[in-house]
Design a protein around this motif. Structure first.
Motif, PDB file in Angstrom:
ATOM      1  N   VAL A 106       0.977  -1.164  -0.027  1.00 37.57           N
ATOM      2  CA  VAL A 106       0.050   0.039   0.097  1.00 37.57           C
ATOM      3  C   VAL A 106       0.749   1.332  -0.078  1.00 37.57           C
ATOM      4  O   VAL A 106       0.770   2.143  -0.879  1.00 37.57           O
ATOM      5  N   GLN A 107       1.847   1.307   1.017  1.00 32.93           N
ATOM      6  CA  GLN A 107       2.893   2.452   1.015  1.00 32.93           C
ATOM      7  C   GLN A 107       3.364   2.821  -0.479  1.00 32.93           C
ATOM      8  O   GLN A 107       3.645   3.745  -0.823  1.00 32.93           O
TER       9      GLN A 107
ATOM     10  N   HIS B  64      -5.491  -2.047   0.372  1.00 29.71           N
ATOM     11  CA  HIS B  64      -5.871  -1.997   2.105  1.00 29.71           C
ATOM     12  C   HIS B  64      -7.314  -2.464   2.569  1.00 29.71           C
ATOM     13  O   HIS B  64      -7.168  -2.736   3.530  1.00 29.71           O
ATOM     14  N   THR B  65      -8.097  -2.320   1.697  1.00 26.46           N
ATOM     15  CA  THR B  65      -9.512  -3.025   2.137  1.00 26.46           C
ATOM     16  C   THR B  65      -9.626  -4.268   1.861  1.00 26.46           C
ATOM     17  O   THR B  65     -10.810  -4.914   2.443  1.00 26.46           O
TER      18      THR B  65
END
Length: 314
Positions: free
Chosen positions: A283-284, A310-311
Protein backbone atom coordinates in the motif's frame (compact mmCIF):
# COMPACT_ATOMS: atom_id res chain seq x y z
CA UNK A 1 45.54 -18.60 35.89
CA UNK A 2 46.40 -14.90 35.55
CA UNK A 3 49.82 -15.60 34.11
CA UNK A 4 48.38 -18.18 31.70
CA UNK A 5 45.90 -15.61 30.37
CA UNK A 6 48.66 -13.03 30.01
CA UNK A 7 50.84 -15.43 28.03
CA UNK A 8 47.95 -16.36 25.74
CA UNK A 9 47.35 -12.64 25.14
CA UNK A 10 51.06 -12.03 24.51
CA UNK A 11 51.70 -14.91 22.09
CA UNK A 12 50.32 -13.11 18.98
CA UNK A 13 52.92 -10.37 19.38
CA UNK A 14 55.66 -12.94 19.77
CA UNK A 15 54.54 -14.64 16.58
CA UNK A 16 54.49 -11.30 14.78
CA UNK A 17 58.09 -10.65 15.83
CA UNK A 18 59.07 -14.12 14.66
CA UNK A 19 57.38 -13.48 11.32
CA UNK A 20 59.16 -10.16 10.87
CA UNK A 21 62.54 -11.56 11.92
CA UNK A 22 62.41 -14.08 9.05
CA UNK A 23 64.69 -16.44 10.92
CA UNK A 24 65.17 -18.36 14.16
CA UNK A 25 64.51 -16.49 17.41
CA UNK A 26 66.38 -17.65 20.48
CA UNK A 27 64.54 -18.90 23.54
CA UNK A 28 66.19 -16.15 25.58
CA UNK A 29 64.90 -13.57 23.11
CA UNK A 30 61.38 -14.98 23.30
CA UNK A 31 61.45 -14.92 27.09
CA UNK A 32 62.61 -11.30 27.06
CA UNK A 33 59.87 -10.34 24.57
CA UNK A 34 57.30 -12.17 26.65
CA UNK A 35 58.35 -10.37 29.83
CA UNK A 36 58.11 -7.01 28.07
CA UNK A 37 54.69 -7.75 26.63
CA UNK A 38 53.27 -8.96 29.94
CA UNK A 39 54.60 -5.83 31.62
CA UNK A 40 52.79 -3.76 28.96
CA UNK A 41 49.56 -5.71 29.47
CA UNK A 42 49.72 -5.18 33.21
CA UNK A 43 50.35 -1.46 32.72
CA UNK A 44 47.22 -1.24 30.54
CA UNK A 45 44.96 -2.62 33.26
CA UNK A 46 42.56 -0.14 34.83
CA UNK A 47 43.43 0.97 38.32
CA UNK A 48 41.75 -1.21 40.93
CA UNK A 49 39.08 0.31 43.17
CA UNK A 50 38.46 -0.49 46.82
CA UNK A 51 35.96 -3.18 45.84
CA UNK A 52 38.26 -4.84 43.33
CA UNK A 53 40.71 -7.62 43.89
CA UNK A 54 44.11 -6.00 44.46
CA UNK A 55 46.12 -5.94 41.23
CA UNK A 56 49.08 -8.23 40.75
CA UNK A 57 52.65 -7.06 40.31
CA UNK A 58 53.29 -4.63 37.47
CA UNK A 59 56.28 -6.59 36.18
CA UNK A 60 57.42 -10.20 36.08
CA UNK A 61 58.93 -10.97 39.45
CA UNK A 62 61.78 -13.39 39.92
CA UNK A 63 59.48 -15.97 41.46
CA UNK A 64 57.28 -15.96 38.34
CA UNK A 65 60.13 -16.42 35.91
CA UNK A 66 60.28 -20.20 36.19
CA UNK A 67 56.55 -20.52 35.61
CA UNK A 68 56.75 -18.11 32.68
CA UNK A 69 59.47 -20.22 31.03
CA UNK A 70 57.44 -23.38 31.59
CA UNK A 71 54.28 -21.85 30.12
CA UNK A 72 56.19 -20.44 27.16
CA UNK A 73 57.47 -23.93 26.47
CA UNK A 74 53.91 -25.24 26.66
CA UNK A 75 52.74 -22.64 24.14
CA UNK A 76 55.64 -23.30 21.76
CA UNK A 77 55.07 -27.05 21.96
CA UNK A 78 51.40 -26.57 21.08
CA UNK A 79 52.28 -24.38 18.09
CA UNK A 80 54.91 -26.85 16.93
CA UNK A 81 52.41 -29.69 17.19
CA UNK A 82 50.07 -28.01 14.69
CA UNK A 83 52.94 -27.23 12.34
CA UNK A 84 53.13 -23.48 12.95
CA UNK A 85 56.78 -23.47 14.03
CA UNK A 86 59.82 -25.67 14.47
CA UNK A 87 61.69 -25.97 17.75
CA UNK A 88 65.39 -26.64 18.01
CA UNK A 89 66.34 -27.97 21.41
CA UNK A 90 69.42 -29.04 23.30
CA UNK A 91 69.13 -31.41 26.25
CA UNK A 92 65.33 -31.10 26.06
CA UNK A 93 65.52 -27.31 26.50
CA UNK A 94 64.44 -25.10 23.56
CA UNK A 95 67.33 -23.20 22.03
CA UNK A 96 65.46 -21.32 19.32
CA UNK A 97 62.21 -21.38 17.34
CA UNK A 98 61.30 -20.51 13.77
CA UNK A 99 57.96 -20.13 12.04
CA UNK A 100 57.16 -22.65 9.35
CA UNK A 101 55.61 -21.54 6.07
CA UNK A 102 52.22 -22.40 7.54
CA UNK A 103 52.89 -20.33 10.65
CA UNK A 104 54.17 -17.38 8.62
CA UNK A 105 51.08 -17.53 6.40
CA UNK A 106 48.75 -17.59 9.42
CA UNK A 107 50.47 -14.59 11.02
CA UNK A 108 50.50 -12.67 7.74
CA UNK A 109 46.80 -13.38 7.21
CA UNK A 110 45.96 -12.09 10.67
CA UNK A 111 48.08 -8.97 10.19
CA UNK A 112 46.33 -8.37 6.87
CA UNK A 113 42.93 -8.64 8.58
CA UNK A 114 44.04 -6.13 11.22
CA UNK A 115 45.22 -3.73 8.52
CA UNK A 116 41.93 -4.03 6.63
CA UNK A 117 39.97 -3.41 9.81
CA UNK A 118 42.10 -0.36 10.55
CA UNK A 119 41.14 1.12 7.17
CA UNK A 120 37.45 1.36 8.03
CA UNK A 121 36.44 4.64 6.33
CA UNK A 122 33.36 5.24 8.47
CA UNK A 123 34.52 3.69 11.73
CA UNK A 124 31.69 1.15 11.97
CA UNK A 125 33.70 -2.01 12.59
CA UNK A 126 32.60 -2.27 16.23
CA UNK A 127 28.93 -1.69 15.43
CA UNK A 128 26.23 -4.29 14.95
CA UNK A 129 25.48 -5.40 11.41
CA UNK A 130 22.37 -3.21 11.25
CA UNK A 131 24.22 -0.13 12.52
CA UNK A 132 27.13 -0.77 10.15
CA UNK A 133 24.81 -1.19 7.16
CA UNK A 134 22.88 1.93 8.09
CA UNK A 135 26.16 3.82 8.18
CA UNK A 136 27.04 2.46 4.74
CA UNK A 137 23.74 3.66 3.28
CA UNK A 138 25.18 7.16 2.89
CA UNK A 139 28.44 5.96 1.30
CA UNK A 140 29.20 5.50 -2.37
CA UNK A 141 29.77 1.89 -3.49
CA UNK A 142 33.57 1.93 -3.20
CA UNK A 143 33.81 3.17 0.40
CA UNK A 144 30.83 0.99 1.33
CA UNK A 145 32.64 -2.12 0.10
CA UNK A 146 35.73 -1.09 2.05
CA UNK A 147 33.56 -0.74 5.14
CA UNK A 148 32.04 -4.17 4.58
CA UNK A 149 35.50 -5.72 4.29
CA UNK A 150 36.73 -3.94 7.41
CA UNK A 151 33.68 -5.02 9.41
CA UNK A 152 34.05 -8.61 8.23
CA UNK A 153 37.78 -8.69 8.95
CA UNK A 154 37.12 -7.76 12.57
CA UNK A 155 35.02 -10.85 13.36
CA UNK A 156 34.78 -14.58 12.55
CA UNK A 157 33.16 -15.27 9.19
CA UNK A 158 30.40 -17.62 10.38
CA UNK A 159 28.92 -15.32 13.03
CA UNK A 160 29.31 -12.33 10.69
CA UNK A 161 27.29 -14.05 7.96
CA UNK A 162 24.64 -15.05 10.50
CA UNK A 163 24.39 -11.47 11.76
CA UNK A 164 24.09 -10.06 8.24
CA UNK A 165 21.30 -12.48 7.37
CA UNK A 166 19.52 -11.66 10.61
CA UNK A 167 19.73 -7.98 9.68
CA UNK A 168 18.26 -8.83 6.27
CA UNK A 169 15.25 -10.45 7.94
CA UNK A 170 14.21 -7.15 9.50
CA UNK A 171 11.53 -4.80 8.25
CA UNK A 172 13.90 -2.29 6.63
CA UNK A 173 14.20 -3.12 2.94
CA UNK A 174 17.24 -0.88 2.54
CA UNK A 175 19.11 -2.84 5.20
CA UNK A 176 18.05 -6.06 3.48
CA UNK A 177 19.60 -5.03 0.19
CA UNK A 178 22.76 -3.73 1.84
CA UNK A 179 23.13 -6.93 3.85
CA UNK A 180 23.34 -8.96 0.66
CA UNK A 181 25.78 -6.44 -0.79
CA UNK A 182 27.96 -7.05 2.26
CA UNK A 183 27.59 -10.80 1.80
CA UNK A 184 29.11 -10.39 -1.66
CA UNK A 185 32.28 -9.30 0.11
CA UNK A 186 32.23 -12.61 1.99
CA UNK A 187 32.00 -14.72 -1.14
CA UNK A 188 32.21 -18.51 -1.05
CA UNK A 189 32.21 -18.89 2.77
CA UNK A 190 28.66 -17.50 2.79
CA UNK A 191 27.41 -19.90 0.12
CA UNK A 192 25.76 -22.49 2.37
CA UNK A 193 24.03 -19.89 4.54
CA UNK A 194 22.71 -17.97 1.52
CA UNK A 195 21.44 -21.18 -0.06
CA UNK A 196 19.54 -21.91 3.14
CA UNK A 197 18.19 -18.34 3.17
CA UNK A 198 16.69 -18.92 -0.27
CA UNK A 199 14.00 -21.00 1.45
CA UNK A 200 12.76 -17.94 3.35
CA UNK A 201 10.20 -15.90 1.35
CA UNK A 202 11.53 -12.52 2.52
CA UNK A 203 15.12 -13.37 1.61
CA UNK A 204 14.54 -15.63 -1.39
CA UNK A 205 14.78 -13.08 -4.24
CA UNK A 206 17.93 -11.53 -2.79
CA UNK A 207 19.45 -14.92 -2.09
CA UNK A 208 18.78 -16.17 -5.62
CA UNK A 209 20.34 -13.07 -7.13
CA UNK A 210 23.34 -13.46 -4.83
CA UNK A 211 23.76 -17.10 -5.78
CA UNK A 212 23.49 -16.34 -9.48
CA UNK A 213 26.01 -13.53 -9.14
CA UNK A 214 28.35 -15.82 -7.23
CA UNK A 215 28.03 -18.47 -9.92
CA UNK A 216 28.59 -15.97 -12.72
CA UNK A 217 25.09 -15.31 -14.04
CA UNK A 218 21.95 -13.27 -13.52
CA UNK A 219 18.66 -15.10 -12.92
CA UNK A 220 16.75 -12.18 -14.35
CA UNK A 221 18.12 -13.23 -17.74
CA UNK A 222 16.66 -16.73 -17.40
CA UNK A 223 13.20 -16.36 -15.91
CA UNK A 224 11.84 -19.35 -17.83
CA UNK A 225 14.37 -21.85 -16.51
CA UNK A 226 14.17 -24.08 -13.47
CA UNK A 227 15.37 -23.73 -9.90
CA UNK A 228 17.76 -20.99 -8.90
CA UNK A 229 16.02 -18.18 -10.81
CA UNK A 230 13.45 -15.50 -10.07
CA UNK A 231 9.90 -16.18 -11.08
CA UNK A 232 7.82 -13.23 -12.18
CA UNK A 233 6.09 -13.20 -8.80
CA UNK A 234 9.45 -13.17 -6.99
CA UNK A 235 10.70 -10.39 -9.25
CA UNK A 236 7.56 -8.39 -8.52
CA UNK A 237 8.00 -8.87 -4.77
CA UNK A 238 11.62 -7.74 -5.09
CA UNK A 239 10.56 -4.69 -7.08
CA UNK A 240 8.15 -3.69 -4.31
CA UNK A 241 10.80 -4.30 -1.66
CA UNK A 242 13.38 -2.10 -3.36
CA UNK A 243 10.72 0.54 -4.07
CA UNK A 244 9.88 0.42 -0.37
CA UNK A 245 13.53 1.06 0.46
CA UNK A 246 13.51 4.16 -1.73
CA UNK A 247 10.24 5.40 -0.26
CA UNK A 248 11.16 4.81 3.38
CA UNK A 249 14.46 6.59 2.97
CA UNK A 250 13.09 9.71 1.31
CA UNK A 251 13.98 8.90 -2.30
CA UNK A 252 10.52 9.03 -3.87
CA UNK A 253 11.96 10.71 -6.94
CA UNK A 254 13.73 7.41 -7.71
CA UNK A 255 10.44 5.54 -7.94
CA UNK A 256 9.79 6.69 -11.50
CA UNK A 257 13.25 5.56 -12.57
CA UNK A 258 12.63 2.34 -10.69
CA UNK A 259 9.67 1.63 -12.98
CA UNK A 260 12.14 0.78 -15.75
CA UNK A 261 13.38 -2.20 -13.74
CA UNK A 262 9.92 -3.69 -13.20
CA UNK A 263 9.38 -7.18 -14.64
CA UNK A 264 6.12 -6.02 -16.24
CA UNK A 265 6.22 -4.11 -19.54
CA UNK A 266 3.52 -1.60 -18.53
CA UNK A 267 2.56 0.25 -15.38
CA UNK A 268 -0.95 -1.19 -15.64
CA UNK A 269 0.37 -4.77 -15.54
CA UNK A 270 2.75 -3.88 -12.73
CA UNK A 271 -0.04 -2.43 -10.62
CA UNK A 272 -2.28 -5.44 -11.24
CA UNK A 273 0.43 -7.88 -10.17
CA UNK A 274 1.64 -5.79 -7.24
CA UNK A 275 -1.79 -6.16 -5.66
CA UNK A 276 -1.26 -9.91 -5.36
CA UNK A 277 2.44 -10.04 -4.46
CA UNK A 278 1.83 -10.14 -0.70
CA UNK A 279 4.47 -7.60 0.27
CA UNK A 280 3.64 -5.89 3.59
CA UNK A 281 4.57 -2.46 2.18
CA UNK A 282 2.46 -2.75 -0.96
CA UNK A 283 0.00 0.00 0.00
CA UNK A 284 2.75 2.46 0.94
CA UNK A 285 4.62 1.81 -2.31
CA UNK A 286 1.50 2.26 -4.42
CA UNK A 287 0.61 5.52 -2.70
CA UNK A 288 4.16 6.81 -3.12
CA UNK A 289 4.11 5.84 -6.79
CA UNK A 290 0.77 7.60 -7.27
CA UNK A 291 2.15 10.75 -5.67
CA UNK A 292 5.25 10.71 -7.87
CA UNK A 293 3.75 9.80 -11.26
CA UNK A 294 2.92 12.74 -13.57
CA UNK A 295 0.15 10.96 -15.51
CA UNK A 296 -3.26 11.63 -13.85
CA UNK A 297 -4.80 8.49 -15.33
CA UNK A 298 -2.04 6.26 -13.98
CA UNK A 299 -2.15 8.08 -10.66
CA UNK A 300 -5.86 7.34 -10.37
CA UNK A 301 -5.37 3.67 -11.24
CA UNK A 302 -2.54 3.27 -8.74
CA UNK A 303 -4.51 4.92 -5.94
CA UNK A 304 -7.47 2.67 -6.65
CA UNK A 305 -5.18 -0.35 -6.43
CA UNK A 306 -3.77 0.89 -3.12
CA UNK A 307 -7.28 1.25 -1.73
CA UNK A 308 -8.22 -2.23 -2.90
CA UNK A 309 -5.14 -3.77 -1.26
CA UNK A 310 -5.84 -1.84 1.93
CA UNK A 311 -9.47 -2.95 2.11
CA UNK A 312 -8.89 -6.42 0.73
CA UNK A 313 -11.10 -5.72 -2.27
CA UNK A 314 -10.68 -7.10 -5.77
Amino acid sequence: PGLVAEIVAAIPQLLSVMQLSDGPVTAAGLIDLLRQRITELRAERPTATADDIPPGPATIEQGELGELVRLLGWALDALAEVGALTLHARSRHPEHAKLTDLGAWAVWTKLEQICIAAQSPAGNIEQSAVAMLRGCAVLTPGPARAEYRAWLAARPTGPAVTELLEAARGEDALIRGLAFDALRAVGAPALAAVRAAADEPVLRPYALLWLADHEGGDPRDHTDTSAGVLTRAEATWLWVDTASAAHENGAERLLLDHLDSAPQPTVAELVDEIRDCGHPRTVQVLLALAAAHPDPAITKRVRRAAFQVHTGGA
